[in-house]
Design a protein around this motif. Structure first.
Motif, PDB file in Angstrom:
ATOM      1  N   ALA A 289      16.921  29.426 -38.446  1.00  0.00           N
ATOM      2  CA  ALA A 289      16.494  28.080 -38.833  1.00  0.00           C
ATOM      3  C   ALA A 289      17.626  27.332 -39.528  1.00  0.00           C
ATOM      4  O   ALA A 289      17.873  26.149 -39.254  1.00  0.00           O
ATOM      5  N   LEU A 290      18.324  28.013 -40.431  1.00  0.00           N
ATOM      6  CA  LEU A 290      19.474  27.397 -41.094  1.00  0.00           C
ATOM      7  C   LEU A 290      20.519  26.959 -40.072  1.00  0.00           C
ATOM      8  O   LEU A 290      21.035  25.835 -40.111  1.00  0.00           O
ATOM      9  N   HIS A 291      20.819  27.863 -39.150  1.00  0.00           N
ATOM     10  CA  HIS A 291      21.840  27.562 -38.141  1.00  0.00           C
ATOM     11  C   HIS A 291      21.412  26.397 -37.261  1.00  0.00           C
ATOM     12  O   HIS A 291      22.228  25.506 -36.955  1.00  0.00           O
ATOM     13  N   PHE A 292      20.146  26.365 -36.887  1.00  0.00           N
ATOM     14  CA  PHE A 292      19.665  25.295 -36.009  1.00  0.00           C
ATOM     15  C   PHE A 292      19.787  23.937 -36.687  1.00  0.00           C
ATOM     16  O   PHE A 292      20.289  22.974 -36.097  1.00  0.00           O
TER      17      PHE A 292
ATOM     18  N   ASN B  32      28.940  11.915 -43.410  1.00  0.00           N
ATOM     19  CA  ASN B  32      28.026  12.731 -44.217  1.00  0.00           C
ATOM     20  C   ASN B  32      28.068  14.159 -43.692  1.00  0.00           C
ATOM     21  O   ASN B  32      27.640  14.438 -42.582  1.00  0.00           O
ATOM     22  N   ASP B  33      28.614  15.075 -44.475  1.00  0.00           N
ATOM     23  CA  ASP B  33      28.770  16.446 -43.998  1.00  0.00           C
ATOM     24  C   ASP B  33      27.567  17.329 -44.328  1.00  0.00           C
ATOM     25  O   ASP B  33      27.605  18.536 -44.137  1.00  0.00           O
ATOM     26  N   LYS B  34      26.507  16.729 -44.845  1.00  0.00           N
ATOM     27  CA  LYS B  34      25.309  17.499 -45.139  1.00  0.00           C
ATOM     28  C   LYS B  34      24.473  17.654 -43.868  1.00  0.00           C
ATOM     29  O   LYS B  34      24.360  16.728 -43.072  1.00  0.00           O
ATOM     30  N   ALA B  35      23.877  18.832 -43.688  1.00  0.00           N
ATOM     31  CA  ALA B  35      23.037  19.053 -42.513  1.00  0.00           C
ATOM     32  C   ALA B  35      21.849  18.106 -42.515  1.00  0.00           C
ATOM     33  O   ALA B  35      21.459  17.569 -41.484  1.00  0.00           O
TER      34      ALA B  35
END
Length: 397
Positions: free
Chosen positions: A256-259, A272-275
């Motif tokens: 889930a984190l990776h997705f 913006n480098d935030k996911a």
């Protein structure tokens, strides 16, 4: 029967964890494809066996590493994280080894432990359909000369299709359950690959038929007596189930984190480098991570309780271990399902795409957590703390 290639000898807890971590990286690679194609993991199991990990619970006195239950649980969790089916397959193998430890004769222990260290895998043929309760058995063991004959049918025989021996619960002429370690190639023994679960698709948890199968007397040991006195057979079985769920939960969480970090990036504002800054997504990950870390901590704690109970098995130590394991079994059930569900929520329909196969985590968790009802775990835990009632001596707690 041994493997065609040498089997490594693991001698310490530290080595077991290093080997399991390295192996898990390899097993993870084609996990989604194996699930999608329902390809039985025969080559992967051979590598798994040659790693020496199937022998890590063999006591030091018999040449094994005699690892702690903390380590054993972590090893299973690592493998289950890589592949939810491969993590399940050795569960009954280690369960049978615990029955051997508490009920086997010195001769049986010496011989069967040596087989395991040489690379043999033990499966299982325990559960039956059509009995009055889930604990009843009708598969018969009848005397025939210097051995016995077995007749009956089993289902949910995880690992049997991959095994060299199939530990089988049988009822003798006196109505007492015994455990027969039946060679896989015995005449009259048929393993049927009829497992059709929509999760854990490659465990090979099909049926086993015994048609007048002969077994040597030296391969039969007491089984029922393991639950007529305080032993660690039950909690040992259950900590492995908890480890499987915890590993599946960790896999779903990491995927889930990776997705979210990779598949949502095209929609992120430039610079913006935030996911994501979506508060609901952040809350989901915060909630999951807290419960996942709690489950992992409880898994380690329950292993410590189980280690103490194995060293000194009595009503108090076994009850305390059973309750500690029940606590993590309950939480690991919930977090494995929650992690898989959250992955669906975040990935949407893309979770089922062939290139991802992310739906397998929820499917694996949903199937495995049906093994025994979690509601009775909470009942036993509450009864223990509130009424000072020890849990029943069963393999399901």
């Amino acid at each position: 029967m041994t493997l065609s290639h040498p089997v490594a000898l693991i001698t310490s807890d530290e080595q077991a964890l290093i080997v399991a971590s390295d192996l898990a990286e390899d097993l993870r690679r084609d996990s989604a494809q194996r699930d999608r194609e329902r390809r039985l993991p025969l080559p992967e199991l051979d590598v798994f066996s040659r790693s020496g990990l199937w022998g890590i619970s063999v006591p030091k006195a018999y040449g094994g590493a005699g690892v702690s239950n903390v380590t054993l649980a972590k090893v299973i969790a690592l493998i289950a994280q890589a592949d939810g089916s491969l993590g399940q397959i050795p569960q009954n193998h280690f369960y049978a080894l615990e029955v051997l430890r508490v009920n086997g004769s010195p001769e049986q222990q010496q011989r069967l432990y040596a087989e395991v260290l040489a690379g043999q895998r033990f499966g299982n043929a325990l559960a039956e359909l059509g009995t009055k309760t889930a604990h009843d058995r009708i598969t018969s063991l009848t005397r025939d000369g210097d051995g016995f004959r077995i007749n009956g049918r089993k289902f949910y025989a995880t690992g049997a299709i991959y095994a060299q021996r199939i530990p089988t619960s049988v009822v003798d002429a006196n109505g007492v359950q015994q455990l027969a370690f039946v060679p896989r190639d015995s005449a009259g023994l048929t393993v049927i690959d009829d497992w059709s679960g929509f999760g854990q698709r490659t465990t090979g948890s099909g049926s086993v038929v015994f048609d007048n199968v002969w077994v040597a007397a030296q391969d039969v040991m007491p089984f029922q007596s393991a639950f007529e006195r305080p032993t660690t057979v039950g909690p040992l079985a259950q900590i492995l189930h908890a480890a499987i769920d915890t590993g599946i939960a960790r896999a779903a969480f990491e995927d889930a984190l990776h997705f979210v970090r990779t598949k949502t990036r095209p929609w992120i504002d430039a610079g913006n480098d935030k996911a994501t800054e979506d508060p609901l997504t952040l809350k989901s990950f915060g909630h999951l991570s807290s419960r996942l870390h709690a489950a992992e901590a409880l898994l380690e704690r329950s292993g410590e309780f189980l280690d103490r109970a194995q060293a000194d098995s009595n009503a108090q130590t076994v009850a305390a271990a059973s309750i500690a394991v029940a606590e993590v079994r309950a939480l690991s059930t919930e977090i494995s399902l929650a992690a898989g569900s959250t992955l669906f929520e975040l990935a949407g329909s893309q979770a089922t795409l062939a290139e991802h196969g992310l739906d397998r985590h929820w499917r694996n968790a949903r199937v495995h957590t049906l093994h025994d009802p979690v509601r009775w775990k909470y009942h036993a835990v509450g009864n223990y703390y509130l009424n000072d009632e020890n849990p029943p001596l069963r393999g399901t707690i």
